[in-house]
Design a protein around this motif. Structure first.
Motif, PDB file in Angstrom:
ATOM      1  N   HIS A   1      14.766 -45.747  79.232  1.00 23.06           N
ATOM      2  CA  HIS A   1      14.442 -46.137  80.090  1.00 23.06           C
ATOM      3  C   HIS A   1      13.978 -45.359  81.743  1.00 23.06           C
ATOM      4  O   HIS A   1      15.048 -46.939  82.380  1.00 23.06           O
ATOM      5  CB  HIS A   1      15.209 -47.531  80.074  1.00 23.06           C
ATOM      6  CG  HIS A   1      15.069 -48.011  78.621  1.00 23.06           C
ATOM      7  ND1 HIS A   1      14.003 -48.705  78.481  1.00 23.06           N
ATOM      8  CD2 HIS A   1      16.104 -47.673  77.691  1.00 23.06           C
ATOM      9  CE1 HIS A   1      14.395 -49.082  76.849  1.00 23.06           C
ATOM     10  NE2 HIS A   1      15.914 -48.109  76.244  1.00 23.06           N
TER      11      HIS A   1
ATOM     12  N   SER B   1       7.609 -48.620  66.939  1.00 26.40           N
ATOM     13  CA  SER B   1       8.796 -48.715  67.854  1.00 26.40           C
ATOM     14  C   SER B   1       9.838 -48.729  66.907  1.00 26.40           C
ATOM     15  O   SER B   1      10.884 -48.353  67.898  1.00 26.40           O
ATOM     16  CB  SER B   1       8.742 -49.837  68.101  1.00 26.40           C
ATOM     17  OG  SER B   1       9.162 -50.953  68.921  1.00 26.40           O
TER      18      SER B   1
ATOM     19  N   ARG C   1       7.367 -39.425  77.860  1.00 23.83           N
ATOM     20  CA  ARG C   1       8.209 -40.035  76.423  1.00 23.83           C
ATOM     21  C   ARG C   1       9.448 -40.094  76.143  1.00 23.83           C
ATOM     22  O   ARG C   1      10.116 -41.167  76.180  1.00 23.83           O
ATOM     23  CB  ARG C   1       7.205 -38.937  75.419  1.00 23.83           C
ATOM     24  CG  ARG C   1       6.357 -39.762  74.865  1.00 23.83           C
ATOM     25  CD  ARG C   1       6.020 -38.815  73.144  1.00 23.83           C
ATOM     26  NE  ARG C   1       5.141 -38.712  72.671  1.00 23.83           N
ATOM     27  CZ  ARG C   1       4.424 -37.565  71.677  1.00 23.83           C
ATOM     28  NH1 ARG C   1       5.086 -37.262  71.185  1.00 23.83           N
ATOM     29  NH2 ARG C   1       3.078 -37.773  71.501  1.00 23.83           N
TER      30      ARG C   1
ATOM     31  N   GLU D   1      10.730 -43.013  78.651  1.00 22.58           N
ATOM     32  CA  GLU D   1      10.327 -44.498  77.868  1.00 22.58           C
ATOM     33  C   GLU D   1      11.868 -44.768  76.544  1.00 22.58           C
ATOM     34  O   GLU D   1      12.225 -45.461  76.467  1.00 22.58           O
ATOM     35  CB  GLU D   1       9.218 -44.887  76.681  1.00 22.58           C
ATOM     36  CG  GLU D   1       8.265 -44.593  77.451  1.00 22.58           C
ATOM     37  CD  GLU D   1       6.116 -44.152  76.487  1.00 22.58           C
ATOM     38  OE1 GLU D   1       6.671 -44.118  75.013  1.00 22.58           O
ATOM     39  OE2 GLU D   1       5.378 -44.371  76.382  1.00 22.58           O
ATOM     40  N   ARG D   2      11.961 -43.586  76.149  1.00 23.14           N
ATOM     41  CA  ARG D   2      13.249 -44.021  75.186  1.00 23.14           C
ATOM     42  C   ARG D   2      14.833 -43.968  76.560  1.00 23.14           C
ATOM     43  O   ARG D   2      15.546 -45.290  75.823  1.00 23.14           O
ATOM     44  CB  ARG D   2      13.831 -42.289  73.797  1.00 23.14           C
ATOM     45  CG  ARG D   2      12.492 -42.171  73.790  1.00 23.14           C
ATOM     46  CD  ARG D   2      12.679 -42.897  72.419  1.00 23.14           C
ATOM     47  NE  ARG D   2      11.454 -42.402  71.543  1.00 23.14           N
ATOM     48  CZ  ARG D   2      11.209 -41.289  70.971  1.00 23.14           C
ATOM     49  NH1 ARG D   2      12.200 -40.725  70.845  1.00 23.14           N
ATOM     50  NH2 ARG D   2      10.364 -40.932  70.269  1.00 23.14           N
TER      51      ARG D   2
END
Length: 307
Positions: free
Chosen positions: A29, A134, A23, A26-27
Motif C-alpha cells: 500500500h 486477489s 506489485r 500494491e502489497r
C-alpha cells in the motif's frame, strides 16, 4: 556501512518476492516512487546495486541474491513468530483469517467453516470473500491463513503455495417442485430446452457442466449466469431455472430453499481445495476443516499438490 535498516530490507524483500516495484507497492500500500526511493537508499547504504534492469523488469544480481537469501530467512522467521504468538492461548479467541473464493458455494463454505467453531479453544473467524487471485495476494503476505477455492492455485500466479485437496463430490440438479414436475422424468435428457442457471466464468464447475451437456447432447436454455452462488440459489428458489450444486449440500438446499432434486451425475465432479503457504497444514481451525471434509466429501488419494 550504517546499521541495517530493516524497513528498507523488507521493501527489498517484497520487491524481489513479487517480481517488481509496482506489485510490491500494491502489497505494501505504497506508491512505486516511494518504494523505488527506499530501495535506492538501501543500495546506497550497502554499497552494492541489488538489481539489474532487463527491459521493464528487475532481476536480482549476485549481491541481490545474497541479500535476498538472508532477508527471506529473517522475514519468514518473523512470520512464524507472529503465527506462534497468535495461536498462543490466553483467554482470547484464536483468530482464523480465511478467504473464500466467490465461486465456492456458500453452503459448502459454511459446511467446512462451521466445524472451526466447535474447537475446544474459542475461535474468531475473520472471513473474506473475493476473486481467487486477489485472495491469493493476501495469502502471500500473510493477511489470510488459508483460502478455500474450487480449484488448485492457478499456474500463472506468482505466489508460492500449496493446494491441499479437501475432497470432491458429484453434482446434483435442483428445481422448485413446479419446475421439477416438467423436467424430472427421463433425466438428464429432460434438461434439453429447460431453463438453466449457469455458474459464472470463474467457477471451476462451469466448463465441466458445458462438456457434460455436449457429451449428453443436451442444450438447456440458459436463463441466467451468476458469479455469486448465493444469488444463483435465490433465482433457483424463485423458480427461474434448474441449477446444479454439490451433492454434499443437497440436504441443506432442500431444507433452506424448498427445492427438490431432479437428478445427479458422477460425470461432473466438484473439487474443493484449501490453499496455504504451508506444505503441512498446522492451524487448528484448518485441521478441523480437513476433518469436516473427510466426513462430508469424498477424499481421493493424494491430499495436496505443491506449486
Amino acid at each position: 556501512m550504517a546499521a541495517l535498516n530493516y524497513k528498507h530490507l523488507h521493501y527489498f524483500w517484497m520487491v524481489a518476492k513479487t517480481g517488481g516495484i509496482a506489485r510490491a507497492g500494491e502489497r505494501l500500500h505504497l506508491t512505486a516512487q516511494t518504494i523505488s526511493g527506499q530501495i535506492a537508499l538501501f543500495e546506497e547504504s550497502l554499497g552494492y546495486r541489488l538489481f539489474n534492469r532487463v527491459g521493464r523488469k528487475l532481476e536480482l544480481n549476485d549481491a541481490g541474491r545474497t541479500v535476498f537469501s538472508y532477508a527471506d530467512q529473517i522475514f519468514t522467521l518473523g512470520e512464524e513468530l507472529e503465527e506462534v504468538m497468535r495461536f498462543r492461548p490466553g483467554g482470547r479467541p484464536l483468530q482464523f483469517r480465511v478467504g473464500v473464493a466467490d465461486a465456492v458455494p456458500k453452503t459448502i463454505a459454511y459446511l467446512l467453516l462451521e466445524t472451526a467453531l466447535t474447537l475446544e479453544d474459542p475461535v474468531r473467524i475473520v472471513c473474506r470473500e473475493g476473486k481467487l487471485n486477489s485472495l491469493l495476494g493476501d495469502l502471500a503476505i500473510h493477511r489470510l491463513d488459508i483460502v478455500i477455492a474450487d480449484s488448485p492455485m492457478p499456474a500463472n500466479i506468482d505466489v508460492r503455495g500449496y493446494s491441499h485437496l479437501l475432497g470432491e463430490c458429484n453434482t446434483n440438479f435442483f428445481a422448485t417442485p413446479a419446475l421439477a414436475k416438467m423436467h424430472k422424468k427421463s433425466f438428464p435428457q429432460s434438461l434439453d430446452g429447460a431453463p438453466f442457471l449457469m455458474p459464472g466464468e470463474d467457477a471451476a464447475v462451469r466448463p465441466k457442466l458445458l462438456r457434460w451437456f455436449e457429451k449428453e447432447k443436451i442444450r438447456p436454455q440458459i436463463a441466467g449466469e451468476f458469479d455469486d452462488g448465493a444469488l444463483l440459489n435465490a433465482f433457483g428458489e424463485a423458480g427461474t431455472g434448474i441449477f446444479a450444486a454439490p451433492s454434499a449440500v443437497a440436504a441443506q438446499l432442500k431444507q433452506q430453499l424448498g427445492v427438490v432434486q431432479i437428478g445427479q451425475t458422477d460425470q461432473v465432479i466438484e473439487q474443493f481445495y484449501a490453499i496455504s503457504v504451508e506444505r503441512r497444514l498446522t492451524h487448528p481451525a484448518v485441521l478441523a476443516i480437513q476433518s469436516a471434509a473427510r466426513e462430508s466429501l469424498i477424499i481421493p488419494k493424494g491430499k495436496w499438490k505443491e506449486r
